[in-house]
Enzyme design. Sequence first.
Site, PDB file in Angstrom:
ATOM      1  N   ASP A   1       0.833  -1.194   0.000  1.00 19.39           N
ATOM      2  CA  ASP A   1       0.000   0.000   0.000  1.00 19.39           C
ATOM      3  C   ASP A   1       0.873   1.250   0.000  1.00 19.39           C
ATOM      4  OD1 ASP A   1      -2.364   1.825   0.807  1.00 19.39           O
ATOM      5  OD2 ASP A   1      -3.262  -0.163   0.700  1.00 19.39           O
TER       6      ASP A   1
ATOM      7  N   HIS B   1      -3.805   6.024   3.364  1.00 21.16           N
ATOM      8  CA  HIS B   1      -4.551   4.833   2.939  1.00 21.16           C
ATOM      9  C   HIS B   1      -4.015   3.554   3.559  1.00 21.16           C
ATOM     10  CE1 HIS B   1      -5.858   1.792  -0.123  1.00 21.16           C
ATOM     11  NE2 HIS B   1      -6.945   2.537  -0.155  1.00 21.16           N
TER      12      HIS B   1
ATOM     13  N   SER C   1     -11.074  -1.023  -1.175  1.00 22.28           N
ATOM     14  CA  SER C   1      -9.825  -0.937  -0.415  1.00 22.28           C
ATOM     15  C   SER C   1     -10.028  -1.296   1.046  1.00 22.28           C
ATOM     16  CB  SER C   1      -9.249   0.482  -0.480  1.00 22.28           C
ATOM     17  OG  SER C   1      -8.572   0.713  -1.667  1.00 22.28           O
TER      18      SER C   1
END
Length: 1431
Positions: free
Chosen positions: A120, A348, A538
Amino acid sequence: MLNKFRVVHNKLRLYKNFELLGQKAAIEFTLPSVSFCTPHLAYMGTERSLVMIASAATTRQFREHGENSNKFENMSMATSGIVESFPTGALVPKAETGVLNFLQKYPEYDGKDVTIAIFDSGVDPRATGLETLVDGKTIKVIERYDCSGCGDVDMKKKVTPDENGTLKGLSGTTLTLSPELLALNTDTDKAVRVGLKCFGDLVPSKVRDNIVAQAKLKHWDKPHKIATANASRKISEFESQNTGEAPKMPWDKKIIKENLDFELEMLNSYEKVYNDVKTSYDCVLFPTANGWLTLIDTTEQGNLDQALRIGEYSKTHETQNVDDFLSISVNVHDEGDVLEIVGMCSPHGTHVSSIASGNHSSRDVDGVAPNAKIVSMTIGDGRLGSMETGTALVRAMTKVMELCREGRRIDVINMSYGEHANWSNSGRVGDLMNEIVNKYGVVWVASAGNHGPALSTVGTPPDISQPSLIGVGAYVSPQMMEAEYAMRDKLPGNVYTWTSRDPCIDGGQGVTVCAPGGAIASVPQFTMSKSQLMNGTSMAAPHVAGAVALLISGLKQQNIEYSPYSIKRALSVTATKLSYVDPFAQGHGLLNVEKAFEHLVENRQSKDNMLRFSVRVGNNQAKGIHVRQGVLRNFIDFNVNIEPVFFNDKETDPKDKFNFNVRLNLISSQTWAQCGSFLDLSYGTRSIVVRIDPTGLPPGVHSAVIRAYDTDCVTKGPLFEIPVTVVQPHVLESDLNTPIFEPASSKGDNSVEFQPNTIQRDFILVPDRATWAVLRMRITDPNRGKDTGKFFLHTNQLLPKQSCRKNETMKIISVSSDHETTTTFRVKAGKILELCIAKYWSNYGQSHLKYSLEFRGVEASNPNAYVMHAGKGIHKLEIEALVAEDILPQLQLKTAAVVLKPTEAKISPLSATRDVIPEGRQVYQNLFVYNLNVAKAAEVSLHAPIFNDSLYESEFESQMWMLYDGNKALVATGDAHSQNFFTKLEKGEYTIRLQVRHEKRDLLEKISDANLVASFKLVNFLNLDFYENYNHCIVGGRKLAAAVVRRSTRVVYIAPISQERLNKANLPAQCAWLSGNLVFPKDEAGRRVALHSFTYILNPAEKKTNSSGNGNSSANATVAAAAPAAVSANTTKPKAPATPPAATSINPANSAAGDGVATQTDTPAEGNGSPASPKKGKTNSDEYSEILRDFQCTHIVKCEPEMAEKIYNEVVEAHPKHLQAHLLLIQNIEAAQLKSAFPLTFTNGQKSEKPVGENADQQKEEQKKLRSALERVIKLAENVIVETDAEALLSYYGLKNDTRPDAAKIKTNMDKQRNNLIEALSKKGIAIAKLAVLDDSLKDRLADINDVYTHIIKFVDANDSKAIQFALWHAYAHAHYGRMYKYIVKLIEDKRTREQYDELAAINSALGHEHITAVIKRMTVSSFPSTYRLF
């Protein structure tokens, strides 16, 4: 690209036990109230779609006073007054998938002994819940790598500190190591490594902006406002003392006013650029007894005792904060040559990790597997705005392989990144993903994407060549709606409208299961928030990754053997199928952890646990059957190959392969998909035929699954499946009327009923010649009033070998009953269009929607209609329309393409530690270098057309390029998607470095001639005219305006662009073609979408006989050509070439040394080196004498001082009136004896600390030589000034018109005399000023300097390139720092140098603007790096 939707959600301070309200103490708590925020953007790839979300916005406070009192004061309740407990368990949802039940039943199987790798944007080890495991002691994030290279620092340079521990950092700052630090260094030579790192690489741009804003408030605003106010006050005082118009002021007053204005302008300009200034930190690295130690000088002061001190993360698990919240860690590679600083390119990755494995004091907000360890693998590259790269992915996978081989096993990978591929059955990155699963046994979980609700929108991954990954769709439960989105009413659980849908383009199943796709979870500290709401697949993927960690934790503790195949099979078989939910979005259904674990335990002895079944359809090796190519009227047979493949197949015991046999019962879920009922399968490939009979299928999409059951154990579920999808389109009647599609409806008003998340899909075969469609929508409910329905429109056409994004429309549309809503979009004739309309999942209420789709079209039908070659002359277009259509053709060319050929292509092995795939598979790079000349500021995009525009399907794992200016400063970075992204470039020379990587060197050799295309945006678009008559097109006669195209073909013509128009367009040199759009329809809506890409190929550029490699005409005649010409004495011998214009001009290297004033030649050039014709009235002897003189002059600058002096004396003796000789000798003196320096730099150098002893004597000698050289310059300049008739020049330039027959020749001669005079005056003035500095008598010589200045400004402005260097010294002599700033900026516009920035810093120091000085020093460091950046 991140598969996510995101909205900030402030952490709420809550109390779960409301009985506390009855206690004595006053208790304060916070409750959320609902408000809808602005729609946020969902990103997957480069396009965007809107999503409605909600967040808590306001708070209400309650207090309780008095003993045994339950009364609330000052409280207004919209409800009955009962305060309910906050549903904290739904913030990070777990109940929906059985996670809570599983953990209650098996509390020890909480992720213990399991490691999850997070591919990520980076994980913050200091984020809430990610510090430790359940025991509160053991580190959770055990490894942290930036695989992208964005955080890499080149540390190859070694420096040995002096006896005081000081050394020069790459920023120019003096760094000091304390005795304690020196003692830690175990290097044999006590050397340290130095590097430089840009702070902006370590954080997202928005976070960097926040940090910069805080620094600006703290260190900049106050002194800058004071300085600005003082500058404004000085201007006001001057204007009050000097009334009248500025142009009428005397020159001395005028320059004072200019200086004050420029001071204020300088302050304002730095205020504007402050936020864009990059900060770079000196890095120092050296070995210690405990590994490498890194020092980062974030104070920028050089005291390394106050620097960040960080050990290698793998050994120390140390993180340090660059500021109050941004944490970084480091790794070291290649024996210290590369320092890897690990930051985060977005929040994220931390959010994803918190969902998978967050460990909190409150179990309600724990991640799914709170006791699982985390390995952070950053694959998002901060240079590309967090987009993943092939380099990062391959390095991350390599590291996973290494850790597995070292016994530090990675059990699960979560990857919430991806994009869409044009084809999914090949690609280097996908092959390595398969290897991770099939050889190393890692379970790989990937988000399916946020690109629904249309079909075939699953991203890559999970859509790769083998169905080895677990793809996850996004589900939202009623509890999530309440707790996360603050919705006023709960709706039935469903998938999110935007989650991507099956099937894959090749028919495979990309979505394995669905899981909660939203959470309010932890984020990095730099966000200034403990948690945020993010939603998307996600967020669904890490939920499944955490669930897999639970399963593996239990299996390990029960010593049950498993494989990625048995895990995926268990998830699929036991998932809860939701009958009311779109089957294409949920895969096998909603994840059920508890049942999956029971399935694995019950079937622990199954012989198929350690193998998978490869299903391949047809010659394309598709993963399923997907029929979507038109109207289906006959059955179709597909050959399907089925092969059992063992885990780590190459190392499997041959006996296991020999003994393998399974007898299968094949069952189809639909009668129109047929195959044999039984299959006996041993180790090897078996082929079966699947017949698809669509003849009875109505228009729409139809799906079937052929499941294979082990006849010995049917209860364990299917061993494999063959997914089948068939699309039968609506066909519109072909007649003279406009084709219109209307859906079937049972309602009287022909409407379709929509509930929240209702999806209506219509598949229509687009009529021939249709190029756009018009969708009309209206709510028919009579009682809706002004209430609107929110509908998600998604149209899609799958084109051969192209991704689902190539021809689609995605948007959220508000539809009401008051008026009709119209949307127009592009279509492709002859291909099936999916018209997908969905009511948004959170949009309450029932809606009745009436809609219709009208097709229209007009296009050119002749071959190569949209490519025109200028060399072929007139271009013909044969235009046809779907029905009668008004046209108003327009062709606009908007970009100009330049093809760049590599100047270098070098293949070399990459890092021996980071870029070697086990076992011993070295990765190589082919490093291309290209040169780009930008003659005028322009917006430019770059791309390498030979490579794929998609990462995952590419044969090569990387195609990253970096664009540098002439000072090696990084200007832009790009990758596979860069052709549509333009960067504004200033005038100058640029270098592009392109890296392509692969482990096979021979493949890299095959691309060594790869071109790069630079596309320049045209400032003024080129419009081409249309003609109906061929002859009118030739002569530029009557043009075509509006017209009507009916069923018959209409022919129009386009004339090539004239050379005059091309010249006026200022196209870049060596432009190969122009690109733009051609539109036909007159209809405004149609013109916006029915665009045809058009290419105009230019004729090859004419080659100039004397042009250098960089495109500029040759400026120098070679000595070899000049020497024989010099001895030509009569007409029987070759005549000498005329001296080229710049033959005696100072070269660039000497320009800086000579204060940048160039010399003009006396002899006019007569063509690039062509022989000179005899001059009128001159004998051959005279001509010979002049040619010899000019040849000698060319060597005055080049030779050593003694030889130059000798040549100079010979020329002056023979030609006493040849003034260029004096100027050329000045240049020689400047190059050899006078160091280039701007005024303040020169002055500060003279005022530096005086040396003692031998050094003092040496300096005196140097001062003596310097003084002598300056005095000689003044004498030589005086020779030119005295011999030049300045009054005659002024009289000439006072003429309004020169009507003499030889006016042009006279002008040339006068211009040269003027330029020589200006140069001589400038040289003299600079020398006087420097002597005054040496003598500390600047005030005494001010009159002399002013005298020179007033002479110069009679001829040119002070900022003219021929006078600007002296003007700079003149401004310094008057302490006019504003004027100095303006002149330096003018020089920077021409060519930027470090010395100019140093002078700007000195100017601001002289003004007392130390805050600006600090900023300029930062700009200097980032603008003039010593080397190119690492990839």
